[in-house]
Design a protein around this motif. Sequence first.
Motif, PDB file in Angstrom:
ATOM      1  N   UNK A   3       1.021  -1.418   0.090  1.00 41.90           N
ATOM      2  CA  UNK A   3      -0.138  -0.556  -0.061  1.00 41.90           C
ATOM      3  C   UNK A   3       0.925   1.680  -0.228  1.00 41.90           C
ATOM      4  N   UNK A   4       1.838   1.656   0.765  1.00 46.91           N
ATOM      5  CA  UNK A   4       2.716   2.357   0.899  1.00 46.91           C
ATOM      6  C   UNK A   4       3.574   2.392  -0.831  1.00 46.91           C
ATOM      7  N   UNK A   5       3.862   1.827  -1.376  1.00 52.70           N
ATOM      8  CA  UNK A   5       4.609   1.607  -2.387  1.00 52.70           C
ATOM      9  C   UNK A   5       3.629   2.466  -3.367  1.00 52.70           C
ATOM     10  N   UNK A   6       2.407   1.731  -3.726  1.00 50.42           N
ATOM     11  CA  UNK A   6       1.863   2.434  -4.412  1.00 50.42           C
ATOM     12  C   UNK A   6       1.474   3.294  -4.183  1.00 50.42           C
ATOM     13  N   UNK A   7       1.174   4.240  -2.712  1.00 50.74           N
ATOM     14  CA  UNK A   7       0.902   5.429  -2.286  1.00 50.74           C
ATOM     15  C   UNK A   7       2.165   6.516  -2.672  1.00 50.74           C
TER      16      UNK A   7
END
Length: 105
Positions: A3-7
């Motif tokens: 999720x952090x990578x996508x953000x």
Amino acid sequence: MENNVLIIHHAMRKLETLIQRSSLSVEIKEQTLESIRSVDVNLVVSICESASSPLTRGNVAYLLCFLARIDTKVIASIFLVEPSTVYTSRYRLNRRCNADKKLQI
């Protein structure tokens, strides 16, 4: 972590769009884009994961600018805000992500 990578990738794309649409000179735009692209994504992920609360896309966009060492006035021009807003964002991100003071944003 995913999720952090996508953000982070979404924030990077949004930031690139904002830079392209800004009123900065072509030379400064290119330098800024190059600086943003050179930021280590793993470092940003680790900062996001160590934050006291989840970072928004806007927080991540500011974080990318700070880690790329972009000038405050340039950041203000990109986000169409006053430099004082950038200083406040830096202070709040430091508080939120840096309880142990290992990294100066």
